[in-house]
Enzyme design. Structure first.
Site, PDB file in Angstrom:
ATOM      1  N   ASP A 102      -1.205   7.019   1.003  1.00 36.84           N
ATOM      2  CA  ASP A 102      -1.926   7.146   2.273  1.00 36.84           C
ATOM      3  C   ASP A 102      -0.979   7.348   3.460  1.00 36.84           C
ATOM      4  O   ASP A 102      -1.436   7.466   4.599  1.00 36.84           O
ATOM      5  CB  ASP A 102      -2.855   5.939   2.508  1.00 36.84           C
ATOM      6  CG  ASP A 102      -2.125   4.618   2.615  1.00 36.84           C
ATOM      7  OD1 ASP A 102      -1.263   4.339   1.757  1.00 36.84           O
ATOM      8  OD2 ASP A 102      -2.400   3.850   3.559  1.00 36.84           O
ATOM      9  N   HIS A 103       0.335   7.407   3.185  1.00 35.39           N
ATOM     10  CA  HIS A 103       1.318   7.659   4.244  1.00 35.39           C
ATOM     11  C   HIS A 103       2.087   8.962   4.039  1.00 35.39           C
ATOM     12  O   HIS A 103       2.771   9.413   4.956  1.00 35.39           O
ATOM     13  CB  HIS A 103       2.281   6.479   4.365  1.00 35.39           C
ATOM     14  CG  HIS A 103       1.576   5.231   4.785  1.00 35.39           C
ATOM     15  ND1 HIS A 103       1.624   4.730   6.066  1.00 35.39           N
ATOM     16  CD2 HIS A 103       0.734   4.417   4.103  1.00 35.39           C
ATOM     17  CE1 HIS A 103       0.856   3.656   6.146  1.00 35.39           C
ATOM     18  NE2 HIS A 103       0.303   3.443   4.962  1.00 35.39           N
ATOM     19  N   HIS A 132      -2.409   1.307  10.227  1.00 29.31           N
ATOM     20  CA  HIS A 132      -3.851   1.132   9.948  1.00 29.31           C
ATOM     21  C   HIS A 132      -4.583   0.452  11.099  1.00 29.31           C
ATOM     22  O   HIS A 132      -3.996  -0.363  11.817  1.00 29.31           O
ATOM     23  CB  HIS A 132      -4.063   0.254   8.703  1.00 29.31           C
ATOM     24  CG  HIS A 132      -3.633   0.893   7.419  1.00 29.31           C
ATOM     25  ND1 HIS A 132      -4.494   1.581   6.596  1.00 29.31           N
ATOM     26  CD2 HIS A 132      -2.416   0.949   6.827  1.00 29.31           C
ATOM     27  CE1 HIS A 132      -3.824   2.024   5.534  1.00 29.31           C
ATOM     28  NE2 HIS A 132      -2.562   1.657   5.648  1.00 29.31           N
ATOM     29  N   HIS A 160       3.792   5.044  -0.104  1.00 32.22           N
ATOM     30  CA  HIS A 160       2.373   4.950  -0.460  1.00 32.22           C
ATOM     31  C   HIS A 160       1.633   6.248  -0.121  1.00 32.22           C
ATOM     32  O   HIS A 160       1.849   6.829   0.948  1.00 32.22           O
ATOM     33  CB  HIS A 160       1.721   3.753   0.241  1.00 32.22           C
ATOM     34  CG  HIS A 160       2.069   2.439  -0.396  1.00 32.22           C
ATOM     35  ND1 HIS A 160       1.880   1.233   0.236  1.00 32.22           N
ATOM     36  CD2 HIS A 160       2.575   2.154  -1.626  1.00 32.22           C
ATOM     37  CE1 HIS A 160       2.262   0.255  -0.580  1.00 32.22           C
ATOM     38  NE2 HIS A 160       2.696   0.788  -1.705  1.00 32.22           N
ATOM     39  N   ASP A 175       3.330   0.019   7.401  1.00 35.20           N
ATOM     40  CA  ASP A 175       2.478  -1.088   6.948  1.00 35.20           C
ATOM     41  C   ASP A 175       3.230  -2.418   6.914  1.00 35.20           C
ATOM     42  O   ASP A 175       2.974  -3.264   6.054  1.00 35.20           O
ATOM     43  CB  ASP A 175       1.929  -0.794   5.544  1.00 35.20           C
ATOM     44  CG  ASP A 175       0.860   0.285   5.547  1.00 35.20           C
ATOM     45  OD1 ASP A 175       0.481   0.755   6.627  1.00 35.20           O
ATOM     46  OD2 ASP A 175       0.418   0.658   4.441  1.00 35.20           O
ATOM     47  N   HIS A 222       6.674  -4.809   1.974  1.00 33.42           N
ATOM     48  CA  HIS A 222       5.434  -4.099   1.621  1.00 33.42           C
ATOM     49  C   HIS A 222       5.774  -3.121   0.490  1.00 33.42           C
ATOM     50  O   HIS A 222       5.117  -3.096  -0.542  1.00 33.42           O
ATOM     51  CB  HIS A 222       4.882  -3.384   2.837  1.00 33.42           C
ATOM     52  CG  HIS A 222       3.618  -2.613   2.587  1.00 33.42           C
ATOM     53  ND1 HIS A 222       2.416  -3.220   2.334  1.00 33.42           N
ATOM     54  CD2 HIS A 222       3.380  -1.275   2.534  1.00 33.42           C
ATOM     55  CE1 HIS A 222       1.490  -2.287   2.132  1.00 33.42           C
ATOM     56  NE2 HIS A 222       2.052  -1.105   2.252  1.00 33.42           N
ATOM     57  N   HIS A 262       7.117   4.836   4.275  1.00 33.46           N
ATOM     58  CA  HIS A 262       7.184   4.347   2.887  1.00 33.46           C
ATOM     59  C   HIS A 262       6.388   5.263   1.980  1.00 33.46           C
ATOM     60  O   HIS A 262       5.673   6.139   2.463  1.00 33.46           O
ATOM     61  CB  HIS A 262       6.737   2.884   2.777  1.00 33.46           C
ATOM     62  CG  HIS A 262       5.296   2.614   3.096  1.00 33.46           C
ATOM     63  ND1 HIS A 262       4.758   2.785   4.350  1.00 33.46           N
ATOM     64  CD2 HIS A 262       4.263   2.185   2.315  1.00 33.46           C
ATOM     65  CE1 HIS A 262       3.477   2.466   4.327  1.00 33.46           C
ATOM     66  NE2 HIS A 262       3.141   2.107   3.103  1.00 33.46           N
TER      67      HIS A 262
HETATM   68 FE    FE Z   1      -1.057   2.140   4.232  1.00 31.62          FE
HETATM   69 ZN    ZN Z   2       1.275   1.032   2.457  1.00 34.15          ZN
END
Ligand code: FE
Ligand code: ZN
Length: 241
Positions: A59-60, A170, A57, A132, A113, A55
Protein backbone atom coordinates in the site's frame (compact mmCIF):
# COMPACT_ATOMS: atom_id res chain seq x y z
CA UNK A 1 7.26 27.53 -0.85
CA UNK A 2 6.25 24.06 -1.97
CA UNK A 3 2.66 22.95 -2.18
CA UNK A 4 1.76 19.65 -0.49
CA UNK A 5 -1.43 17.74 -1.10
CA UNK A 6 -2.86 14.48 0.21
CA UNK A 7 -4.13 12.08 -2.42
CA UNK A 8 -6.43 9.55 -0.73
CA UNK A 9 -5.88 5.98 -1.95
CA UNK A 10 -7.17 2.49 -1.12
CA UNK A 11 -9.11 2.36 2.17
CA UNK A 12 -7.26 4.96 4.24
CA UNK A 13 -3.83 5.65 2.70
CA UNK A 14 -2.55 9.08 1.83
CA UNK A 15 -0.11 9.58 -1.00
CA UNK A 16 1.62 12.89 -0.30
CA UNK A 17 2.45 14.95 -3.36
CA UNK A 18 5.00 17.74 -3.09
CA UNK A 19 5.13 20.39 -5.82
CA UNK A 20 7.55 23.24 -6.31
CA UNK A 21 5.93 25.95 -8.43
CA UNK A 22 9.32 27.59 -9.06
CA UNK A 23 10.98 24.59 -10.71
CA UNK A 24 7.80 22.74 -11.68
CA UNK A 25 9.07 19.59 -9.92
CA UNK A 26 6.68 17.14 -8.32
CA UNK A 27 7.39 14.23 -5.98
CA UNK A 28 5.03 11.54 -4.70
CA UNK A 29 5.62 9.89 -1.32
CA UNK A 30 4.45 6.27 -0.94
CA UNK A 31 2.22 5.94 -4.00
CA UNK A 32 -0.24 3.17 -3.15
CA UNK A 33 -1.57 3.07 -6.69
CA UNK A 34 -0.52 4.46 -10.05
CA UNK A 35 -3.62 5.73 -11.83
CA UNK A 36 -5.17 7.73 -9.00
CA UNK A 37 -1.85 9.44 -8.30
CA UNK A 38 -1.15 10.16 -11.98
CA UNK A 39 -4.67 11.56 -12.33
CA UNK A 40 -4.28 13.78 -9.27
CA UNK A 41 -1.02 15.15 -10.69
CA UNK A 42 -2.48 15.64 -14.18
CA UNK A 43 -5.51 17.47 -12.76
CA UNK A 44 -3.10 20.11 -11.46
CA UNK A 45 -0.89 20.14 -14.54
CA UNK A 46 1.92 18.46 -12.59
CA UNK A 47 4.24 15.67 -13.75
CA UNK A 48 5.73 13.33 -11.18
CA UNK A 49 9.52 13.37 -11.47
CA UNK A 50 10.30 11.50 -8.30
CA UNK A 51 8.89 8.88 -5.98
CA UNK A 52 10.02 8.47 -2.37
CA UNK A 53 9.12 5.23 -0.55
CA UNK A 54 9.31 4.73 3.21
CA UNK A 55 8.91 0.93 3.31
CA UNK A 56 8.09 -2.08 1.16
CA UNK A 57 4.42 -2.66 2.04
CA UNK A 58 2.27 -2.86 -1.11
CA UNK A 59 0.00 0.00 0.00
CA UNK A 60 3.09 2.26 -0.09
CA UNK A 61 4.80 1.09 -3.28
CA UNK A 62 1.99 -0.33 -5.42
CA UNK A 63 2.05 2.64 -7.78
CA UNK A 64 5.82 2.64 -8.39
CA UNK A 65 5.88 0.60 -11.57
CA UNK A 66 2.98 2.34 -13.29
CA UNK A 67 4.12 5.85 -12.36
CA UNK A 68 7.63 5.12 -13.57
CA UNK A 69 6.30 3.67 -16.83
CA UNK A 70 4.14 6.76 -17.40
CA UNK A 71 6.63 9.44 -16.36
CA UNK A 72 10.15 8.01 -16.25
CA UNK A 73 10.42 9.25 -12.68
CA UNK A 74 13.27 8.24 -10.38
CA UNK A 75 12.45 6.14 -7.34
CA UNK A 76 14.21 6.39 -3.97
CA UNK A 77 13.55 3.73 -1.34
CA UNK A 78 15.19 2.11 1.68
CA UNK A 79 18.31 0.23 0.55
CA UNK A 80 17.51 -2.56 3.00
CA UNK A 81 14.18 -3.22 1.29
CA UNK A 82 15.07 -2.34 -2.32
CA UNK A 83 14.77 -5.96 -3.48
CA UNK A 84 11.13 -6.00 -2.42
CA UNK A 85 10.23 -2.68 -4.05
CA UNK A 86 9.58 -2.20 -7.78
CA UNK A 87 11.67 0.16 -9.86
CA UNK A 88 14.14 1.44 -7.28
CA UNK A 89 16.86 3.69 -8.72
CA UNK A 90 18.48 4.67 -5.47
CA UNK A 91 18.56 2.78 -2.18
CA UNK A 92 19.14 5.03 0.82
CA UNK A 93 20.12 4.50 4.45
CA UNK A 94 20.64 6.47 7.67
CA UNK A 95 22.23 9.85 7.04
CA UNK A 96 21.85 9.86 3.25
CA UNK A 97 20.76 13.12 1.65
CA UNK A 98 17.86 13.29 -0.76
CA UNK A 99 16.75 16.33 -2.77
CA UNK A 100 13.14 16.69 -3.87
CA UNK A 101 11.39 19.74 -5.28
CA UNK A 102 14.38 21.91 -4.41
CA UNK A 103 14.33 20.82 -0.76
CA UNK A 104 16.94 18.75 1.08
CA UNK A 105 16.02 15.81 3.26
CA UNK A 106 18.05 13.52 5.45
CA UNK A 107 17.16 9.86 5.74
CA UNK A 108 16.39 8.38 9.14
CA UNK A 109 16.26 4.64 9.68
CA UNK A 110 13.27 3.96 11.91
CA UNK A 111 12.83 0.17 11.89
CA UNK A 112 10.04 -1.80 13.63
CA UNK A 113 6.93 -1.57 11.43
CA UNK A 114 9.24 -3.07 8.81
CA UNK A 115 12.92 -3.90 9.32
CA UNK A 116 14.12 -1.31 6.81
CA UNK A 117 11.55 1.45 7.34
CA UNK A 118 12.88 4.96 6.77
CA UNK A 119 11.69 8.54 7.15
CA UNK A 120 12.57 11.57 5.04
CA UNK A 121 13.29 14.56 7.27
CA UNK A 122 13.26 17.91 5.46
CA UNK A 123 14.96 19.87 8.20
CA UNK A 124 14.98 23.34 6.65
CA UNK A 125 11.39 22.94 5.43
CA UNK A 126 10.28 21.66 8.84
CA UNK A 127 8.58 18.49 7.69
CA UNK A 128 9.05 14.74 7.99
CA UNK A 129 7.46 11.88 6.06
CA UNK A 130 7.17 8.98 8.47
CA UNK A 131 5.20 6.33 6.52
CA UNK A 132 3.67 3.87 8.98
CA UNK A 133 5.93 4.57 11.96
CA UNK A 134 4.28 7.56 13.65
CA UNK A 135 0.58 8.33 13.30
CA UNK A 136 -1.52 11.07 14.83
CA UNK A 137 -1.98 9.76 18.38
CA UNK A 138 -0.70 6.35 17.29
CA UNK A 139 2.21 4.37 15.94
CA UNK A 140 2.70 1.57 13.44
CA UNK A 141 2.29 -2.08 14.29
CA UNK A 142 5.48 -4.00 15.01
CA UNK A 143 5.51 -6.40 12.07
CA UNK A 144 9.29 -6.75 11.71
CA UNK A 145 10.73 -5.21 14.83
CA UNK A 146 10.69 -4.91 18.58
CA UNK A 147 9.15 -2.60 21.17
CA UNK A 148 12.73 -1.44 21.92
CA UNK A 149 13.15 -0.26 18.34
CA UNK A 150 9.80 1.48 18.12
CA UNK A 151 10.21 3.13 21.51
CA UNK A 152 13.59 4.45 20.31
CA UNK A 153 11.89 5.78 17.16
CA UNK A 154 9.28 7.60 19.24
CA UNK A 155 11.98 9.10 21.47
CA UNK A 156 14.01 10.20 18.48
CA UNK A 157 11.05 11.78 16.70
CA UNK A 158 10.16 13.59 19.94
CA UNK A 159 13.52 15.40 19.79
CA UNK A 160 12.47 17.28 16.65
CA UNK A 161 11.29 20.88 16.99
CA UNK A 162 7.62 21.19 18.01
CA UNK A 163 6.54 22.86 14.79
CA UNK A 164 7.88 20.14 12.49
CA UNK A 165 4.96 18.89 10.40
CA UNK A 166 4.50 15.12 10.38
CA UNK A 167 3.12 13.47 7.23
CA UNK A 168 1.78 9.99 8.02
CA UNK A 169 0.78 7.20 5.66
CA UNK A 170 -2.79 6.65 6.84
CA UNK A 171 -5.91 8.43 8.06
CA UNK A 172 -6.06 6.59 11.38
CA UNK A 173 -6.45 9.72 13.49
CA UNK A 174 -10.00 9.32 14.79
CA UNK A 175 -9.64 5.65 15.76
CA UNK A 176 -6.33 6.46 17.44
CA UNK A 177 -7.83 9.38 19.34
CA UNK A 178 -10.72 7.25 20.60
CA UNK A 179 -8.22 4.75 21.96
CA UNK A 180 -5.81 7.37 23.32
CA UNK A 181 -8.49 8.97 25.53
CA UNK A 182 -9.02 5.61 27.24
CA UNK A 183 -5.31 5.51 28.09
CA UNK A 184 -5.05 9.15 29.21
CA UNK A 185 -8.54 10.07 30.46
CA UNK A 186 -7.20 13.15 32.31
CA UNK A 187 -5.34 14.62 29.33
CA UNK A 188 -7.33 17.79 28.50
CA UNK A 189 -5.38 18.57 25.32
CA UNK A 190 -6.13 15.06 24.08
CA UNK A 191 -9.83 15.34 24.95
CA UNK A 192 -10.05 18.58 22.96
CA UNK A 193 -8.19 17.06 20.07
CA UNK A 194 -10.63 14.14 19.93
CA UNK A 195 -13.47 16.64 19.58
CA UNK A 196 -11.66 18.52 16.80
CA UNK A 197 -10.86 15.31 14.94
CA UNK A 198 -14.46 14.08 15.19
CA UNK A 199 -15.59 17.35 13.63
CA UNK A 200 -12.95 17.23 10.89
CA UNK A 201 -13.85 13.68 9.93
CA UNK A 202 -17.57 14.36 9.86
CA UNK A 203 -16.74 17.30 7.55
CA UNK A 204 -14.71 14.92 5.37
CA UNK A 205 -11.42 16.71 6.05
CA UNK A 206 -7.89 15.30 6.10
CA UNK A 207 -6.61 15.38 9.70
CA UNK A 208 -2.94 15.41 8.69
CA UNK A 209 -0.24 16.56 8.81
CA UNK A 210 0.13 16.54 12.56
CA UNK A 211 3.06 18.17 14.34
CA UNK A 212 5.71 16.97 16.75
CA UNK A 213 4.32 19.33 19.39
CA UNK A 214 0.81 17.91 19.05
CA UNK A 215 2.13 14.36 19.27
CA UNK A 216 4.25 15.13 22.33
CA UNK A 217 1.09 16.42 24.01
CA UNK A 218 -1.37 13.73 22.91
CA UNK A 219 0.31 10.57 21.57
CA UNK A 220 0.47 7.86 24.25
CA UNK A 221 3.25 6.04 22.37
CA UNK A 222 5.44 9.11 22.21
CA UNK A 223 4.62 9.80 25.87
CA UNK A 224 5.49 6.25 27.04
CA UNK A 225 7.80 6.30 30.08
CA UNK A 226 10.02 3.42 29.02
CA UNK A 227 10.16 0.37 26.77
CA UNK A 228 8.00 -1.76 29.08
CA UNK A 229 5.32 0.93 29.19
CA UNK A 230 5.51 1.31 25.41
CA UNK A 231 5.17 -2.46 24.89
CA UNK A 232 2.14 -2.53 27.19
CA UNK A 233 0.49 0.28 25.21
CA UNK A 234 1.24 -1.36 21.85
CA UNK A 235 -0.25 -4.67 23.03
CA UNK A 236 -3.33 -2.89 24.41
CA UNK A 237 -3.84 -1.00 21.13
CA UNK A 238 -3.43 -4.21 19.09
CA UNK A 239 -6.38 -5.76 20.95
CA UNK A 240 -8.50 -2.58 21.15
CA UNK A 241 -10.13 -3.35 17.80
FE1 FE B 1 0.50 1.34 5.25
ZN1 ZN C 1 2.93 -0.38 6.24
Amino acid sequence: MVEIIAVPALADNYVWMIHDPASGETAAVDPSVDQGVLDAAAARGWTIGQVLNTHWHPDHVGGNRGIKAATGCTITAPAAEAKRIAGVDRGVAEGDRVTACGLDAIVWEIPAHTAGHIAYYFEAAGMIFVGDTLFAMGCGRLFEGTPEQMFANMQRLATLPEDVKVYCGHEYTLANARWAVTVEPDNQVLAERLGEVEQMRSDGLVTLPTSIGQERATNPFMRARDVAHFAELRAAKDSFG
